[in-house]
Structures are given as C-alpha cells and as structure tokens.
Scaffold this motif. Sequence first.
Motif, PDB file in Angstrom:
ATOM      1  N   ASN A 151      20.971 -24.258  11.249  1.00 54.17           N
ATOM      2  CA  ASN A 151      20.756 -23.993  12.684  1.00 54.17           C
ATOM      3  C   ASN A 151      19.284 -24.178  13.073  1.00 54.17           C
ATOM      4  O   ASN A 151      18.424 -24.329  12.225  1.00 54.17           O
ATOM      5  CB  ASN A 151      21.241 -22.566  12.972  1.00 54.17           C
ATOM      6  N   VAL A 196      18.899 -16.026  11.004  1.00 51.62           N
ATOM      7  CA  VAL A 196      19.165 -17.470  10.981  1.00 51.62           C
ATOM      8  C   VAL A 196      19.847 -17.941  12.254  1.00 51.62           C
ATOM      9  O   VAL A 196      19.946 -19.143  12.500  1.00 51.62           O
ATOM     10  CB  VAL A 196      20.029 -17.874   9.766  1.00 51.62           C
ATOM     11  N   GLY A 197      20.341 -16.982  13.076  1.00 48.36           N
ATOM     12  CA  GLY A 197      20.954 -17.354  14.347  1.00 48.36           C
ATOM     13  C   GLY A 197      22.463 -17.165  14.388  1.00 48.36           C
ATOM     14  O   GLY A 197      23.153 -17.858  15.141  1.00 48.36           O
ATOM     15  N   LYS A 198      22.978 -16.217  13.621  1.00 50.59           N
ATOM     16  CA  LYS A 198      24.425 -16.001  13.616  1.00 50.59           C
ATOM     17  C   LYS A 198      24.931 -15.515  14.977  1.00 50.59           C
ATOM     18  O   LYS A 198      25.939 -16.004  15.474  1.00 50.59           O
ATOM     19  CB  LYS A 198      24.820 -14.997  12.517  1.00 50.59           C
ATOM     20  N   ALA A 256      22.183 -23.611  18.058  1.00 54.76           N
ATOM     21  CA  ALA A 256      23.012 -22.662  18.796  1.00 54.76           C
ATOM     22  C   ALA A 256      22.434 -22.481  20.191  1.00 54.76           C
ATOM     23  O   ALA A 256      23.148 -22.340  21.173  1.00 54.76           O
ATOM     24  CB  ALA A 256      23.069 -21.335  18.049  1.00 54.76           C
ATOM     25  N   LYS A 257      21.111 -22.518  20.259  1.00 53.12           N
ATOM     26  CA  LYS A 257      20.436 -22.301  21.525  1.00 53.12           C
ATOM     27  C   LYS A 257      20.767 -23.402  22.520  1.00 53.12           C
ATOM     28  O   LYS A 257      20.951 -23.170  23.703  1.00 53.12           O
ATOM     29  CB  LYS A 257      18.935 -22.260  21.285  1.00 53.12           C
ATOM     30  N   ASP A 310      16.870 -27.707  17.123  1.00 58.79           N
ATOM     31  CA  ASP A 310      16.051 -28.049  18.311  1.00 58.79           C
ATOM     32  C   ASP A 310      14.559 -27.934  18.009  1.00 58.79           C
ATOM     33  O   ASP A 310      13.732 -28.441  18.752  1.00 58.79           O
ATOM     34  CB  ASP A 310      16.434 -27.138  19.490  1.00 58.79           C
ATOM     35  N   LEU A 352      23.736  -9.296  15.134  1.00 57.27           N
ATOM     36  CA  LEU A 352      24.556  -8.980  16.292  1.00 57.27           C
ATOM     37  C   LEU A 352      24.445  -7.488  16.550  1.00 57.27           C
ATOM     38  O   LEU A 352      24.763  -6.693  15.684  1.00 57.27           O
ATOM     39  CB  LEU A 352      26.000  -9.341  15.968  1.00 57.27           C
ATOM     40  N   ALA A 408      19.397 -12.540   7.521  1.00 53.44           N
ATOM     41  CA  ALA A 408      19.015 -12.047   8.825  1.00 53.44           C
ATOM     42  C   ALA A 408      18.191 -13.119   9.533  1.00 53.44           C
ATOM     43  O   ALA A 408      17.426 -13.842   8.895  1.00 53.44           O
ATOM     44  CB  ALA A 408      18.183 -10.779   8.665  1.00 53.44           C
ATOM     45  N   SER A 462      18.731 -10.120  18.227  1.00 52.76           N
ATOM     46  CA  SER A 462      17.442  -9.481  18.109  1.00 52.76           C
ATOM     47  C   SER A 462      16.473 -10.380  17.351  1.00 52.76           C
ATOM     48  O   SER A 462      16.846 -11.032  16.384  1.00 52.76           O
ATOM     49  CB  SER A 462      17.635  -8.155  17.384  1.00 52.76           C
ATOM     50  N   PRO A 463      15.236 -10.473  17.784  1.00 52.87           N
ATOM     51  CA  PRO A 463      14.300 -11.394  17.150  1.00 52.87           C
ATOM     52  C   PRO A 463      13.668 -10.860  15.864  1.00 52.87           C
ATOM     53  O   PRO A 463      12.990 -11.570  15.168  1.00 52.87           O
ATOM     54  CB  PRO A 463      13.228 -11.580  18.213  1.00 52.87           C
TER      55      PRO A 463
HETATM   56  P1  GDP Z   1      21.069 -13.395  13.262  1.00 51.14           P
HETATM   57  O1  GDP Z   1      20.234 -12.294  12.687  1.00 51.14           O
HETATM   58  O2  GDP Z   1      21.454 -14.373  12.185  1.00 51.14           O
HETATM   59  O3  GDP Z   1      22.239 -12.927  14.047  1.00 51.14           O
HETATM   60  O4  GDP Z   1      20.095 -14.229  14.234  1.00 51.14           O
HETATM   61  P2  GDP Z   1      19.968 -14.162  15.847  1.00 51.14           P
HETATM   62  O5  GDP Z   1      21.105 -14.840  16.495  1.00 51.14           O
HETATM   63  O6  GDP Z   1      19.682 -12.765  16.228  1.00 51.14           O
HETATM   64  O7  GDP Z   1      18.686 -15.078  16.051  1.00 51.14           O
HETATM   65  C1  GDP Z   1      17.438 -14.794  15.470  1.00 51.14           C
HETATM   66  C2  GDP Z   1      16.333 -15.454  16.251  1.00 51.14           C
HETATM   67  O8  GDP Z   1      16.448 -16.870  16.179  1.00 51.14           O
HETATM   68  C3  GDP Z   1      16.376 -15.121  17.746  1.00 51.14           C
HETATM   69  O9  GDP Z   1      15.053 -14.993  18.190  1.00 51.14           O
HETATM   70  C4  GDP Z   1      17.052 -16.331  18.363  1.00 51.14           C
HETATM   71  O10 GDP Z   1      16.644 -16.540  19.688  1.00 51.14           O
HETATM   72  C5  GDP Z   1      16.564 -17.449  17.466  1.00 51.14           C
HETATM   73  N1  GDP Z   1      17.553 -18.547  17.414  1.00 51.14           N
HETATM   74  C6  GDP Z   1      18.871 -18.461  17.128  1.00 51.14           C
HETATM   75  N2  GDP Z   1      19.458 -19.682  17.195  1.00 51.14           N
HETATM   76  C7  GDP Z   1      18.492 -20.566  17.527  1.00 51.14           C
HETATM   77  C8  GDP Z   1      18.463 -21.995  17.746  1.00 51.14           C
HETATM   78  O11 GDP Z   1      19.448 -22.720  17.669  1.00 51.14           O
HETATM   79  N3  GDP Z   1      17.242 -22.531  18.062  1.00 51.14           N
HETATM   80  C9  GDP Z   1      16.118 -21.780  18.154  1.00 51.14           C
HETATM   81  N4  GDP Z   1      14.972 -22.407  18.480  1.00 51.14           N
HETATM   82  N5  GDP Z   1      16.106 -20.450  17.968  1.00 51.14           N
HETATM   83  C10 GDP Z   1      17.272 -19.844  17.658  1.00 51.14           C
END
Ligand code: GDP
Length: 405
Positions: free
Chosen positions: A105, A174-176, A143-144, A108, A2, A172, A199-200
């Motif tokens: 997560n 995982v999609g939080k 989440a997407k 999809d 985030l 890091a 962020s990707p």
């Molecule tokens: P965080 O570091 O755990 O907060 O992860 P992010 O929310 O920043 O997500 C990391 C990457 O995974 C990004 O490129 C997101 O677009 C992707 N992502 C997150 N959730 C999903 C999901 O449910 N499906 C897919 N296909 N990609 C996801």
Amino acid sequence: SLLLLDKFDNNSLPPSSFIPSDPRIKSEHCPGCGAKFQTRDRSKPVVTEEWQESVTSERSFLSYLKKKDDAIIITVVDIFDFPGTLLEHLDELIGTKNPNILVANKSDLLPKDFNETRIKLWLRTISEKLGFKNIHDVFLTSAKKNWRIQELSETIAAIRSGFDDIYLIGCANVGKSELINSFLRNTVEEGWRHKVTSSPIPGTTIGMIGLPLTLFGTTFGYNPKGFHFPQESKYLYDTPGIINKKQLVNLLNEDELKMVIPQKMIKPLTYYIFPGKSLFLGGLARIDYVEGDKPIRITIFSRLNPHVTSIRRADEMCQSMAVGDKTFLEPPIINSVKRRIEPFPPLVRGIKRHALKGLRGTTMSLKDIVFSGIGWASFGGSYERAIIDVWSPNGTGIYFRDKPL
Ligand code: GDP
C-alpha cells in the motif's frame, strides 16, 4: 489501525452491528489467546486491555489464523517500509490452505512513472526470500487514492467461494483501515457509504474487529438485490496491527514520525559524491564513499533532507549524537520532550566495505540501497569500482535492490 466507525448516513445498520458477532467471538473469550471480551456494554469495544496485550504478541494472534482453513488472507505492507513491514515466516504462521494476497500500500508516495511490474516482482522475490512463498497475487495499491482497489476486490470476489471470511493482516500503520475505507468507497450501491477512522500513530490498534461483508455491498462480489445472502454471517476482519520490532518507525516518537513519513509523492534528489565524502539522511541513515576512482551518483528518494560532508566530520557528528548532543541532523530529535519507547539507538555501520560495481559510460542506476521506512538511494555513474559503508540505527533495516525501481 481501526479504532471505531463513525458517520452513519445509513440507518439500517446500527453501530452495534460493528461489534464482532462472529460466534467464536461471542464466546466471551478469545479463541486464540483466551483473553476475556466485554460484551455487556455495546457502546464500548468488545476487546479489553487484556486482549490488547495478548494480541500484540504476534504468535497468539496468528496461531488463530493457522487453525482456520476457510479464510482469505490479505497481507498488507507499506511500500515505503518494505520489507520492514513484512512479518517473517508468514507461511508457517498462517498455514498454507488459505489463499494469500500481498498488498503493498501507499503507492501514491512513489515517484511518478514507477514501474509497477518491476516493483511487484521485487515484492515477490523479497517476500519469498523471507519465507513467504504462498502468495496468490500481488497488488500495488493506494488506499488513499483508490488505486488498484477495484482490481483487488475483483480478485478477492473471484476466489471467494462465498463462504470465506476475509482477514486483513499486517503491521501497525500500513494502512489497513484506510484500505477498508477504500473498499467501502468502492461499493457500488448508493447509500452504503461509511467511514472508519484511522490513526496516524503506530501501536494504537485495538483487537480484531469484524465488519459484516454485506456492508461492502458489491465490492466482494455480493449481490445486494439477490435473494440469499451466503455471506450474511461472514466478516472482513481488521486484525490487530502487529508491532514489528524490525520497523524503524517504532523507534521514533510522534514528532519524528511526522518528519519521516512522506505525505506526498517523493521527489528524487541527485548528488555526485567524491571519495572521502559522506551523505546523511537526517540523522537516520548515512552512506560513506570510502574508496573509489570517480564520483558516484546517488539519487535519494526520501522525505528526509540529505546532507553531504566529509567522512571525518560525519564521524564527529555521529559521536555528538551518541553522547546526546544536539546536531542539525534530525530526526532523531535529541532531548525531545516527547515520549520515546526506548532510547534512540546510535547509527551503526550495518554494511561494511561494500563494493559497488559501476559501468563505464552509462548513466543508468545499477543498484538501490533501501532503508526500510526512510526511503532509498539509487547508485549510478561512470565509476568502475566504489567501496561504500552504510549506516543506520543499530545497523538494521538496510536492504539491497538489484533492479532499481
Ligand atoms: P493501520 O494501522 O494499518 O490500520 O493503518 P491506517 O489505515 O491507520 O493508516 C496509517 C497511516 O497511513 C495514516 O496516517 C494513513 O493516512 C496513512 N495511509 C494509509 N493508506 C495510505 C495510502 O494509500 N497512501 C498514503 N500516502 N498514506 C496512507
């Protein structure tokens, strides 16, 4: 991870309300590790570089959660990088009093018609094997695409006593943040539409950020029309994305990550492999069919391109990669100009002479080999016995799954 909140279409909440205002955090120093926060400039994150460094050590951060007993913990993993994204011994690190929900997560990305019950069972079994037994519930979300987000929020709402903070923990990437976005989208009240940016690239997380639960409207059982606000000072914390050494993605640079992380649903590819042959997944995984009576059927679920060759030729290619010669097996991109944290490790036989048992006359898949973060291979065919070797970078991240998904 985030990073910051953008896009406010609701003026009632100034950006400053996203700066953690939990009393413990107001105290200038992190209660977990002692690092100093910056609180003077509200336009800047509260967390400093010092904090950022200290929280990347997973213990200092998780020991903070261990001391708490009024939290709901949501452990997020990436279904495509499991168990690579599960932190080991979570039970010990975060204590057992807080209800814990495991969220897998990115569902999809799974091939269509996946068996949700079976996957959840597998998630639970492996988690328990890795010392994470205290699981209240398991969810397979996207989440997407907002899959199972409603059910997840309802479960959280049902176990919250109204006084609990919610913590999202996980590695890091995982999609939080995306999950937070889907909780925000799930909000029933109109006008509560915000967005957090994600962020990707792994490892770009800053410190713990608290979002007031009121921001989520009805998502966690809060009634905005009610008279009292028991959760007014309660928060959803997006915790630092812990860098997990086990994760294969940590070995890759930005360009390589783009080649590995699936963007859409995985389409399985099936191969019949004869004894003496080898199958590569890019330059990140290799399966050798060392000995056997009949061809084996291998179905690949990965973004990476499979390549079949002889074992002898495969050895030569691994040697070329090891001495830094470019091959067409990518990633890794040998001699990449993009920064890599450490030199890319060689492919190593992580599993030697494993005997696959076949079942004559059946076409069922009997076993999966999971390459955490890369994908998996499903084995089947009407052979009786097949001996395989399995390779991965440094020989790590390889897991068996007895009941294919
Ligand atoms: P965080 O570091 O755990 O907060 O992860 P992010 O929310 O920043 O997500 C990391 C990457 O995974 C990004 O490129 C997101 O677009 C992707 N992502 C997150 N959730 C999903 C999901 O449910 N499906 C897919 N296909 N990609 C996801």
